[in-house]
Design an enzyme around this catalytic site. Structure first.
Site, mmCIF file in Angstrom:
data_model
loop_
_atom_site.group_PDB
_atom_site.id
_atom_site.type_symbol
_atom_site.label_atom_id
_atom_site.label_comp_id
_atom_site.label_asym_id
_atom_site.label_seq_id
_atom_site.Cartn_x
_atom_site.Cartn_y
_atom_site.Cartn_z
ATOM 1 N N GLY A 1 0.997 4.252 -3.803
ATOM 2 C CA GLY A 1 1.525 3.043 -4.432
ATOM 3 C C GLY A 1 0.665 2.583 -5.588
ATOM 4 C CB ALA A 2 -1.868 4.348 -7.497
ATOM 5 C CB VAL B 1 3.881 6.619 1.926
ATOM 6 C CG1 VAL B 1 3.030 6.823 0.685
ATOM 7 C CG2 VAL B 1 4.390 5.197 2.045
ATOM 8 C CG ASN C 1 -2.239 -0.023 -2.758
ATOM 9 O OD1 ASN C 1 -2.721 -1.148 -2.613
ATOM 10 N ND2 ASN C 1 -1.225 0.209 -3.597
ATOM 11 C CE1 TYR D 1 2.919 -6.546 3.990
ATOM 12 C CE2 TYR D 1 1.992 -8.672 4.621
ATOM 13 C CZ TYR D 1 1.940 -7.526 3.856
ATOM 14 O OH TYR D 1 0.923 -7.348 2.953
ATOM 15 C CB ALA E 1 4.804 -5.821 13.420
HETATM 16 N N1 LIG Z 1 -0.293 -8.830 -3.361
HETATM 17 C C1 LIG Z 1 -0.787 -9.531 -2.325
HETATM 18 O O1 LIG Z 1 -0.929 -10.763 -2.362
HETATM 19 C C2 LIG Z 1 -1.193 -8.792 -1.074
HETATM 20 C C3 LIG Z 1 -1.767 -9.500 -0.022
HETATM 21 C C4 LIG Z 1 -2.163 -8.829 1.120
HETATM 22 C C5 LIG Z 1 -1.983 -7.463 1.209
HETATM 23 N N2 LIG Z 1 -1.394 -6.795 0.175
HETATM 24 C C6 LIG Z 1 -1.201 -5.351 0.315
HETATM 25 O O2 LIG Z 1 -1.781 -4.712 -0.808
HETATM 26 C C7 LIG Z 1 -1.049 -3.527 -1.123
HETATM 27 C C8 LIG Z 1 -0.634 -3.551 -2.591
HETATM 28 O O3 LIG Z 1 0.111 -4.723 -2.826
HETATM 29 P P1 LIG Z 1 0.745 -5.043 -4.272
HETATM 30 O O4 LIG Z 1 1.059 -6.485 -4.260
HETATM 31 O O5 LIG Z 1 -0.078 -4.441 -5.343
HETATM 32 O O6 LIG Z 1 2.121 -4.226 -4.143
HETATM 33 P P2 LIG Z 1 3.270 -3.996 -5.218
HETATM 34 O O7 LIG Z 1 4.542 -4.170 -4.451
HETATM 35 O O8 LIG Z 1 3.065 -4.798 -6.455
HETATM 36 O O9 LIG Z 1 3.086 -2.471 -5.610
HETATM 37 C C9 LIG Z 1 3.259 -1.492 -4.642
HETATM 38 C C10 LIG Z 1 3.512 -0.158 -5.310
HETATM 39 O O10 LIG Z 1 3.787 0.758 -4.245
HETATM 40 C C11 LIG Z 1 4.923 1.532 -4.557
HETATM 41 N N3 LIG Z 1 5.610 1.893 -3.313
HETATM 42 C C12 LIG Z 1 6.396 1.105 -2.559
HETATM 43 N N4 LIG Z 1 6.879 1.789 -1.529
HETATM 44 C C13 LIG Z 1 6.387 3.032 -1.618
HETATM 45 C C14 LIG Z 1 6.541 4.203 -0.841
HETATM 46 N N5 LIG Z 1 7.351 4.201 0.231
HETATM 47 N N6 LIG Z 1 5.879 5.325 -1.208
HETATM 48 C C15 LIG Z 1 5.072 5.333 -2.311
HETATM 49 N N7 LIG Z 1 4.920 4.249 -3.108
HETATM 50 C C16 LIG Z 1 5.560 3.108 -2.746
HETATM 51 C C17 LIG Z 1 5.780 0.619 -5.431
HETATM 52 O O11 LIG Z 1 6.680 1.375 -6.239
HETATM 53 C C18 LIG Z 1 4.720 -0.134 -6.225
HETATM 54 O O12 LIG Z 1 4.412 0.523 -7.451
HETATM 55 C C19 LIG Z 1 0.112 -3.480 -0.145
HETATM 56 O O13 LIG Z 1 -0.220 -2.660 0.955
HETATM 57 C C20 LIG Z 1 0.248 -4.922 0.307
HETATM 58 O O14 LIG Z 1 0.870 -5.028 1.573
HETATM 59 C C21 LIG Z 1 -0.998 -7.417 -0.958
#
Ligand SMILES: NC(=O)c1ccc[n+]([C@@H]2O[C@H](COP(=O)([O-])OP(=O)(O)OC[C@H]3O[C@@H](n4cnc5c(N)ncnc54)[C@H](O)[C@@H]3O)[C@@H](O)[C@H]2O)c1
Length: 245
Positions: free
Chosen positions: A13-14, A64, A86, A157, A159
């Site tokens: 998810g980078a 993933v 990620n 989420y 969970a």
């Molecule tokens: N943003 C927040 O406030 C926050 C808070 C707590 C935890 N997180 C966690 O941090 C991580 C990143 O969050 P973010 O806000 O940058 O996410 P985001 O949704 O902005 O970006 C996630 C990226 O992952 C890709 N993606 C989604 N599903 C996928 C899959 N099945 N296979 C491969 N790629 C996939 C998407 O296309 C996207 O580019 C996540 O695990 C999220 O749960 C985020």
């Protein structure tokens, strides 16, 4: 310290936000970064950005949640030294937000698929290679929603995120003698698209601001490094000082 030269790092998810920040930081420390995203254009763009900035990166798009696709893509690539799980949130869709009592059976499937099964699939694809070479780093990106309760309509989420971190902790113990560490970063809230929402969230955070991808990336660099070899099975809260259980 924290030199990652010669290491290959897969970040899922980078293509944007937190994952993009992690990928850029690992590349900045000398790692060759495998930029995964379900969206091929995002993966390609981010890999190109890293390369343009003098780093080494290649795109490797896959979903993933699709176990066989993960095995095929990672298997075709070769040994991975560092895995950052990620990809998360709602996966390719927006995370559905509603109280558990309003959910129908199956409403939770997408959140569980990406936040739990995605972690299992990616770890399964890399763990033998890491153990055989006697060195590896796994970092799972979780959330305060997975370590403590939250009343904001994201129990599914929670969970998934709690499952991902519990799995990572047990995996750490299984592979500790093979030179492989596995740790979790539990994130607080980062900036939201709406600045007013970000401001409201920031007021409730002890340090007075929401998190940034760099806050998360810096911890990833440390956990991915040689110097963090005595840190495993841990969950580190990256959240501006919020007290969680
Ligand atoms: N943003 C927040 O406030 C926050 C808070 C707590 C935890 N997180 C966690 O941090 C991580 C990143 O969050 P973010 O806000 O940058 O996410 P985001 O949704 O902005 O970006 C996630 C990226 O992952 C890709 N993606 C989604 N599903 C996928 C899959 N099945 N296979 C491969 N790629 C996939 C998407 O296309 C996207 O580019 C996540 O695990 C999220 O749960 C985020």
């Amino acid at each position: 310290m924290f030199d990652l030269t010669g290491r290959t790092a897969l970040v899922t998810g980078a293509g944007q936000n937190v994952g993009a920040g992690i990928a850029a930081a690992l590349a900045g420390q000398g790692a060759r970064v495998v930029v995964n995203d379900i969206d091929p254009a995002r993966a390609a763009d981010m890999a190109a950005t890293i390369t343009a900035n003098g780093g080494a990166a290649v795109p490797l798009p896959f979903d993933v949640t699709d176990g066989p696709a993960v095995e095929a893509a990672v298997g075709s690539f070769g040994p991975i030294d560092i895995l950052v799980n990620n990809a998360g949130n709602g996966g390719a869709e927006r995370l559905a937000i509603k109280p558990f009592r309003e959910m129908a059976i199956g409403d939770w499937d997408p959140a569980i698929a990406v936040n739990l099964y995605g972690v299992l699939h990616c770890c399964h694809a890399v763990i033998d290679g890491m153990c055989e070479q006697g060195w590896g780093r796994i970092i799972t990106i979780s959330s305060g929603a997975g370590t403590g309760g939250v009343n904001i309509g994201v129990s599914h989420y929670s969970a998934g995120k709690g499952g991902g971190l519990a799995f990572t902790r047990s995996l750490a113990l299984e592979v500790a003698r093979q030179g492989v560490t596995a740790n979790t970063l539990a994130l607080g809230l980062l900036a939201a698209p709406d600045p007013k929402v970000t401001e409201r969230i920031a007021r409730a955070i002890p340090v007075g601001r929401t998190g940034t991808p760099i806050d998360v990336a810096a911890a990833c660099v440390w956990l991915a490094s040689e110097e963090a070899s005595w840190v495993t099975g841990q969950t580190v809260q990256i959240n501006g000082g919020s007290i969680t259980t």
